[in-house]
Design a protein around this motif. Sequence first.
Motif: not given
Length: 614
Positions: A120-128
């Motif tokens: 949970g440190y990094g940014a999530d993938f871009e929105p769909s």
Amino acid sequence: MSEPGIVLVDPDGRLQPVADALRSASLPIAERVPGLDEVETTPDCLVVLDAPETEDKPEVNALPLLDDARERFDAPVVVYTRRAGHESVRAPLDLGATDVIRVPASRPALIARRIEHAAGYGADFEPSSAQLSSLLRNYPHTLFIKDDLGRFANVTTHTAGNYGFTREQLIGMTDYELFEANHADELWEQEQRLVADGQAMINDVEEYVDQGGNRRWVSTTKVPRYDESGEIVGLVGGTQDVTPAKQQETLMAALHEASRELSRATTKPEIAAVTVDIAREIDYLPAVEVALERGDELAPIESSPTDAAESIFDRYRTAFRRTHERGETHYVDSDDAITRDASTIVDAVFEGSFEHGDVGIVIPLGGHGVLGLVAPSGAVDEFSDRLAHVLASNVAAAFDRAERERELARKNRQLEEFATLGAHELRNRLQIALANVARERATRDSQRLEGTEHTLERMERLLTQLLQLAQTSKIPRTTDATDLREAAASAWTKIETDHATIDPPPEATLAANSDSLIELFDFLFTNSVEHAGAPASIDVGLLDHGFYVADDGVGIPDEQKADLFEVEYADAAEDSGYGLYIVSAIVEAHDWEIDVRDSDSGGARFEITGVDWY
């Protein structure tokens, strides 16, 4: 007490690549412990090892450890596996692992990114939505989304560009704005069926003519598109231009079709001439020249016409000789350097432009000679190189076949000459012996002389069969309208017996070689007379697609029927085996079939089928 961070549960040091990757990415490692019992506080992420047994380390099974970790800690659990196969990834995921990683130590950035995301440190993938937008802008093939009536709801930039539009312009259009009305109607009906039936169309290859009048092919996939409630709201699909592959497929098929002519050529010069003709007919093939082995040298015998002052053989003489000696393909670049490395002149695909000078491909023909090809530099791609090798393989096979047939014909001639001369000599001596026995019996008869005369007569009949067997390779294959009744009657006149009768067939005309048909009846009648006993009754009748010869003798045992027409069946004590073998050769020469059954009276019935009636 450990601080929150990433904990590595590493009992034997095999998580060292993970530790190195995390340090290189400056990610916090709270601690590295040999087992879960040493983890005192809930970490941000647990990484556990899954590894098979090695020479110096025992197996570590992550599945029990994973269960234990999930019960003790409310934290993501990542499995770093050293095992091969999908199951080693699937099983931990099915048990609740946050991620399963099998990335090698040589990819530390990727290892770190995977664990960073799990923790949970990094940014999530871009929105769909952003991902879809990026896909449609950058995907270099045709991809589209349609509604239930065939309107383009979204497309890739590449799709729109194919038709000279922007994405914004194409969205909302239909196939009627892109294609001729007939083709648009076909697409409409096709897509309406897919929407109505909920069926997918996968990799359907379609041919069309583009605006420049060129034939092109595309592979199309279209599948129904569903909304969140499960209702079909349209289609998503894509197409890929497969014109180069179809063109290559067409050219390869044309080459194989043209190569049929090679099977009709009977001499090496004829085969070489056909080879040159094939290269002339197949546009993708360059000019060729065939050189054949003549003694210890190679000699060119056929070549494509070119404007060059030198022939291909004269220009690449050294490459021809080297190829023939070594049996390996050689390539000659525009500077006349010879190599076995195809990459020196062969490009992955033809780029559409030529370079300065010519290049050559010199391919061995299986010991018979060499096939040389010359083309402008830059014109040889992987497909044309493969096409040239397929041609060479077909030519080498044709040379092999011609050589085998020539050798077989020579041996057959020798066999026939030997059999004919030997048979005539033996027949003369048998006739002398028979005459001597007959004279001796006229003065003093005895059972021994009678037996000797019978044996000599039997030897003469067998000799006649053997001579005919040696000549079966020359059974005439030409056919005419032949009267079946007349052929049977003619054969019957040769049967010397007062103890057999024949019921001839009705009048019927078939396509056959008359002489061979008479011989067939002769052997079958002789077989019946010798085996049916006295008196023998022979019947010749018609079938829907053939005829039969039946007798009222003792028949043929079932275990002998399968081998009856094989030459090995010949039995010196019975005199008949070679005759039936010759019968089968005559049948085969006419493209008929023969079978033996029991006759209605219990004897043998030979059925010949596949006959063409007039």
